[in-house]
Design a protein around this motif. Structure first.
Motif, PDB file in Angstrom:
ATOM      1  N   ALA A 128      -5.605  14.105  10.885  1.00  0.00           N
ATOM      2  CA  ALA A 128      -5.752  15.307  10.062  1.00  0.00           C
ATOM      3  C   ALA A 128      -6.536  16.410  10.768  1.00  0.00           C
ATOM      4  N   GLY A 129      -7.334  16.095  11.723  1.00  0.00           N
ATOM      5  CA  GLY A 129      -8.106  17.097  12.443  1.00  0.00           C
ATOM      6  C   GLY A 129      -9.210  16.412  13.211  1.00  0.00           C
ATOM      7  N   SER A 130      -9.817  17.163  14.132  1.00  0.00           N
ATOM      8  CA  SER A 130     -10.842  16.525  14.941  1.00  0.00           C
ATOM      9  C   SER A 130     -12.222  16.582  14.281  1.00  0.00           C
ATOM     10  N   ARG A 131     -12.441  17.538  13.358  1.00  0.00           N
ATOM     11  CA  ARG A 131     -13.720  17.628  12.648  1.00  0.00           C
ATOM     12  C   ARG A 131     -13.439  17.827  11.177  1.00  0.00           C
ATOM     13  N   ILE A 132     -13.773  16.804  10.430  1.00  0.00           N
ATOM     14  CA  ILE A 132     -13.553  16.877   8.994  1.00  0.00           C
ATOM     15  C   ILE A 132     -14.820  16.412   8.300  1.00  0.00           C
ATOM     16  N   GLU A 133     -15.219  17.143   7.291  1.00  0.00           N
ATOM     17  CA  GLU A 133     -16.323  16.673   6.456  1.00  0.00           C
ATOM     18  C   GLU A 133     -15.722  15.800   5.376  1.00  0.00           C
ATOM     19  N   VAL A 134     -16.256  14.610   5.262  1.00  0.00           N
ATOM     20  CA  VAL A 134     -15.697  13.655   4.327  1.00  0.00           C
ATOM     21  C   VAL A 134     -16.774  13.250   3.332  1.00  0.00           C
ATOM     22  N   VAL A 135     -16.447  13.366   2.065  1.00  0.00           N
ATOM     23  CA  VAL A 135     -17.314  12.865   1.010  1.00  0.00           C
ATOM     24  C   VAL A 135     -16.669  11.576   0.503  1.00  0.00           C
ATOM     25  N   VAL A 136     -17.340  10.485   0.746  1.00  0.00           N
ATOM     26  CA  VAL A 136     -16.790   9.179   0.406  1.00  0.00           C
ATOM     27  C   VAL A 136     -17.286   8.775  -0.970  1.00  0.00           C
ATOM     28  N   THR A 137     -16.343   8.351  -1.803  1.00  0.00           N
ATOM     29  CA  THR A 137     -16.706   7.866  -3.133  1.00  0.00           C
ATOM     30  C   THR A 137     -16.185   6.442  -3.286  1.00  0.00           C
ATOM     31  N   PRO A 138     -16.920   5.611  -4.014  1.00  0.00           N
ATOM     32  CA  PRO A 138     -16.443   4.238  -4.205  1.00  0.00           C
ATOM     33  C   PRO A 138     -15.144   4.234  -5.005  1.00  0.00           C
ATOM     34  N   LEU A 139     -14.368   3.200  -4.797  1.00  0.00           N
ATOM     35  CA  LEU A 139     -13.128   3.053  -5.555  1.00  0.00           C
ATOM     36  C   LEU A 139     -13.457   2.695  -6.997  1.00  0.00           C
ATOM     37  N   GLY A 140     -12.701   3.227  -7.923  1.00  0.00           N
ATOM     38  CA  GLY A 140     -12.915   2.908  -9.330  1.00  0.00           C
ATOM     39  C   GLY A 140     -12.367   1.530  -9.674  1.00  0.00           C
ATOM     40  N   ARG A 141     -12.480   1.184 -10.943  1.00  0.00           N
ATOM     41  CA  ARG A 141     -11.996  -0.114 -11.397  1.00  0.00           C
ATOM     42  C   ARG A 141     -10.504  -0.300 -11.146  1.00  0.00           C
ATOM     43  N   GLN A 142      -9.760   0.765 -11.166  1.00  0.00           N
ATOM     44  CA  GLN A 142      -8.313   0.665 -10.986  1.00  0.00           C
ATOM     45  C   GLN A 142      -7.931   0.222  -9.573  1.00  0.00           C
ATOM     46  N   SER A 190     -10.399  -1.020  -7.083  1.00  0.00           N
ATOM     47  CA  SER A 190     -11.384  -1.843  -6.387  1.00  0.00           C
ATOM     48  C   SER A 190     -10.894  -3.251  -6.079  1.00  0.00           C
ATOM     49  N   HIS A 191      -9.870  -3.738  -6.768  1.00  0.00           N
ATOM     50  CA  HIS A 191      -9.350  -5.087  -6.520  1.00  0.00           C
ATOM     51  C   HIS A 191      -8.386  -5.152  -5.336  1.00  0.00           C
ATOM     52  N   ILE A 192      -8.013  -4.020  -4.777  1.00  0.00           N
ATOM     53  CA  ILE A 192      -7.086  -3.998  -3.645  1.00  0.00           C
ATOM     54  C   ILE A 192      -7.851  -4.326  -2.371  1.00  0.00           C
ATOM     55  N   ASP A 193      -7.427  -5.390  -1.692  1.00  0.00           N
ATOM     56  CA  ASP A 193      -8.092  -5.785  -0.450  1.00  0.00           C
ATOM     57  C   ASP A 193      -7.795  -4.789   0.662  1.00  0.00           C
ATOM     58  N   GLY A 194      -8.786  -4.567   1.507  1.00  0.00           N
ATOM     59  CA  GLY A 194      -8.581  -3.739   2.679  1.00  0.00           C
ATOM     60  C   GLY A 194      -8.989  -2.293   2.539  1.00  0.00           C
ATOM     61  N   PHE A 195      -9.375  -1.867   1.338  1.00  0.00           N
ATOM     62  CA  PHE A 195      -9.836  -0.496   1.140  1.00  0.00           C
ATOM     63  C   PHE A 195     -11.289  -0.528   0.689  1.00  0.00           C
ATOM     64  N   SER A 196     -12.116   0.292   1.321  1.00  0.00           N
ATOM     65  CA  SER A 196     -13.530   0.271   0.972  1.00  0.00           C
ATOM     66  C   SER A 196     -13.930   1.437   0.079  1.00  0.00           C
ATOM     67  N   ALA A 197     -13.237   2.565   0.210  1.00  0.00           N
ATOM     68  CA  ALA A 197     -13.611   3.751  -0.555  1.00  0.00           C
ATOM     69  C   ALA A 197     -12.453   4.739  -0.515  1.00  0.00           C
ATOM     70  N   ALA A 198     -12.712   5.930  -1.053  1.00  0.00           N
ATOM     71  CA  ALA A 198     -11.699   6.987  -1.040  1.00  0.00           C
ATOM     72  C   ALA A 198     -12.395   8.319  -0.872  1.00  0.00           C
ATOM     73  N   THR A 199     -11.618   9.313  -0.490  1.00  0.00           N
ATOM     74  CA  THR A 199     -12.130  10.673  -0.378  1.00  0.00           C
ATOM     75  C   THR A 199     -11.034  11.639  -0.806  1.00  0.00           C
ATOM     76  N   ILE A 200     -11.437  12.827  -1.145  1.00  0.00           N
ATOM     77  CA  ILE A 200     -10.475  13.868  -1.505  1.00  0.00           C
ATOM     78  C   ILE A 200     -10.404  14.842  -0.345  1.00  0.00           C
ATOM     79  N   MET A 201      -9.213  15.066   0.143  1.00  0.00           N
ATOM     80  CA  MET A 201      -9.016  15.943   1.288  1.00  0.00           C
ATOM     81  C   MET A 201      -9.084  17.407   0.840  1.00  0.00           C
ATOM     82  N   GLY A 202      -9.105  18.321   1.797  1.00  0.00           N
ATOM     83  CA  GLY A 202      -9.197  19.750   1.511  1.00  0.00           C
ATOM     84  C   GLY A 202      -8.037  20.273   0.685  1.00  0.00           C
ATOM     85  N   ASP A 203      -6.869  19.663   0.824  1.00  0.00           N
ATOM     86  CA  ASP A 203      -5.715  20.116   0.056  1.00  0.00           C
ATOM     87  C   ASP A 203      -5.623  19.450  -1.322  1.00  0.00           C
ATOM     88  N   GLY A 204      -6.617  18.606  -1.667  1.00  0.00           N
ATOM     89  CA  GLY A 204      -6.648  17.971  -2.979  1.00  0.00           C
ATOM     90  C   GLY A 204      -6.049  16.582  -3.021  1.00  0.00           C
TER      91      GLY A 204
END
Length: 126
Positions: free
Chosen positions: A9-23, A25-39
């Motif tokens: 997506a780019g060489s410099r991105i500011e990322v705000v990481v949020t924990p996965l919700g209950r929906q 969190s049970h999926i293996d292999g994902f630790s968190a999520a973020t919202i990109m600049g385009d939403g």
């Protein structure tokens, strides 16, 4: 394990990481999520957990394969005796101890059976 990246997506991105919700969190292999600049929502991989899961799955599959091979191959013993009682007692004893018992009434019967099979051992009297 292989990982394919569709694009960077780019060489410099500011990322705000949020924990996965209950929906999610049970999926293996994902630790968190973020919202990109385009939403759009971008899931963040937990590569260590993915590699651990792949390793565990491979170990379980190997154990299943080993167990199947052990169960599939029982040593075959050919019992040759003219006494019905001796044949039955010996074959039951061998089967209880993990062998596959084949019986023959006499030498001629044994030779015919040996044309179709190759036992690991032959038990006979003289």
């Amino acid at each position: 394990m292989a990982l394919q990246v569709d694009m960077i997506a780019g060489s410099r991105i500011e990322v705000v990481v949020t924990p996965l919700g209950r929906q999610l969190s049970h999926i293996d292999g994902f630790s968190a999520a973020t919202i990109m600049g385009d939403g759009s929502v971008m899931l963040i991989l937990d590569l260590v957990a993915l590699m651990r899961n792949v390793s565990n799955i491979a170990k379980v599959e190997q154990q299943k394969a080993n167990k199947t091979v052990k169960q599939a191959h029982k040593p075959v013993v050919l019992i040759v005796d003219d006494s019905v009682t001796v044949r039955k007692v010996t074959s039951r004893l061998l089967e209880r101890n993990g062998y596959e018992a084949q019986v023959a009434m006499d030498g001629i019967d044994a030779l015919e059976k040996l044309q179709e099979m190759l036992p690991e051992a032959i038990v006979l009297d003289i």
